[in-house]
Design a protein around this motif. Sequence first.
Motif, mmCIF file in Angstrom:
data_model
loop_
_atom_site.group_PDB
_atom_site.id
_atom_site.type_symbol
_atom_site.label_atom_id
_atom_site.label_comp_id
_atom_site.label_asym_id
_atom_site.label_seq_id
_atom_site.Cartn_x
_atom_site.Cartn_y
_atom_site.Cartn_z
ATOM 1 N N GLU A 65 31.113 37.225 26.142
ATOM 2 C CA GLU A 65 31.999 36.174 26.603
ATOM 3 C C GLU A 65 32.802 36.698 27.775
ATOM 4 N N SER A 66 33.026 35.844 28.743
ATOM 5 C CA SER A 66 33.846 36.275 29.870
ATOM 6 C C SER A 66 35.315 36.150 29.508
ATOM 7 N N ALA A 67 36.137 36.899 30.210
ATOM 8 C CA ALA A 67 37.576 36.834 29.972
ATOM 9 C C ALA A 67 38.120 35.502 30.488
ATOM 10 N N GLU A 68 39.237 35.072 29.926
ATOM 11 C CA GLU A 68 39.839 33.816 30.343
ATOM 12 C C GLU A 68 40.378 33.932 31.760
ATOM 13 N N ILE A 69 40.235 32.862 32.514
ATOM 14 C CA ILE A 69 40.810 32.801 33.857
ATOM 15 C C ILE A 69 42.285 32.462 33.703
ATOM 16 N N PRO A 70 43.166 33.157 34.409
ATOM 17 C CA PRO A 70 44.599 32.875 34.258
ATOM 18 C C PRO A 70 44.919 31.427 34.627
ATOM 19 N N ARG A 71 45.751 30.802 33.807
ATOM 20 C CA ARG A 71 46.153 29.416 34.069
ATOM 21 C C ARG A 71 47.348 29.427 35.020
ATOM 22 N N ILE A 72 47.394 28.396 35.850
ATOM 23 C CA ILE A 72 48.500 28.283 36.794
ATOM 24 C C ILE A 72 49.359 27.096 36.387
ATOM 25 N N ALA A 73 50.625 27.177 36.714
ATOM 26 C CA ALA A 73 51.543 26.086 36.384
ATOM 27 C C ALA A 73 51.254 24.895 37.288
ATOM 28 N N LYS A 74 51.570 23.719 36.795
ATOM 29 C CA LYS A 74 51.330 22.493 37.559
ATOM 30 C C LYS A 74 52.185 22.531 38.828
ATOM 31 N N GLY A 75 51.557 22.254 39.941
ATOM 32 C CA GLY A 75 52.259 22.265 41.216
ATOM 33 C C GLY A 75 52.080 23.568 41.981
ATOM 34 N N PRO A 81 39.594 33.578 44.978
ATOM 35 C CA PRO A 81 38.769 34.604 44.328
ATOM 36 C C PRO A 81 39.284 36.018 44.565
ATOM 37 N N TYR A 82 39.980 36.236 45.683
ATOM 38 C CA TYR A 82 40.476 37.576 45.981
ATOM 39 C C TYR A 82 41.683 37.940 45.121
ATOM 40 N N GLU A 83 42.370 36.925 44.590
ATOM 41 C CA GLU A 83 43.524 37.192 43.756
ATOM 42 C C GLU A 83 43.133 37.432 42.300
ATOM 43 N N LEU A 84 41.930 37.085 41.939
ATOM 44 C CA LEU A 84 41.452 37.346 40.589
ATOM 45 C C LEU A 84 40.960 38.777 40.510
ATOM 46 N N SER A 85 41.250 39.436 39.418
ATOM 47 C CA SER A 85 40.776 40.810 39.261
ATOM 48 C C SER A 85 39.294 40.788 38.913
ATOM 49 N N ASN A 86 38.737 41.949 38.726
ATOM 50 C CA ASN A 86 37.348 42.052 38.301
ATOM 51 C C ASN A 86 37.282 41.546 36.868
ATOM 52 N N MET A 87 36.792 40.334 36.696
ATOM 53 C CA MET A 87 36.793 39.695 35.385
ATOM 54 C C MET A 87 35.766 40.391 34.493
ATOM 55 N N ASP A 88 36.257 41.050 33.488
ATOM 56 C CA ASP A 88 35.393 41.788 32.578
ATOM 57 C C ASP A 88 34.925 40.853 31.468
#
Length: 116
Positions: A65-75, A81-88
């Motif tokens: 399973e891939s790791a969860e993508i960080p959720r962002i607040a509304k607004g 893609p460059y701000e996401l780390s190496n998703m393990d």
Amino acid sequence: MQLAAASGLMSLFLFIVAVGVLALLAGGFWMTSRVRSNESPRPRPEEQPKLPPDGPVREIRQNRESAEIPRIAKGDRPLTPYELSNMDSKPSESQERPRWSKGSSGSFGGGGLGAH
């Protein structure tokens, strides 16, 4: 009639072409021997790779399973893609292989009836 008659000039031309082709072949062999002399030598039998002491390495099958993508607040602005780390990934809790639904073609445009 004179064009059809054998000409010594035509025979000389064909002989020169044949000598040229032989010279090209000889030059090719010469170039190949020069390139081979500059290459590293072939490995000796004792330098060949060996099997590990445990025997051949076996394949491991597991669902991941891939790791969860960080959720962002509304607004807020979306993450690039460059701000996401190496998703393990991590091993899945269920190691059962996923199967297609009964009656499904298994792929888009596969020609089956699809899941109904």
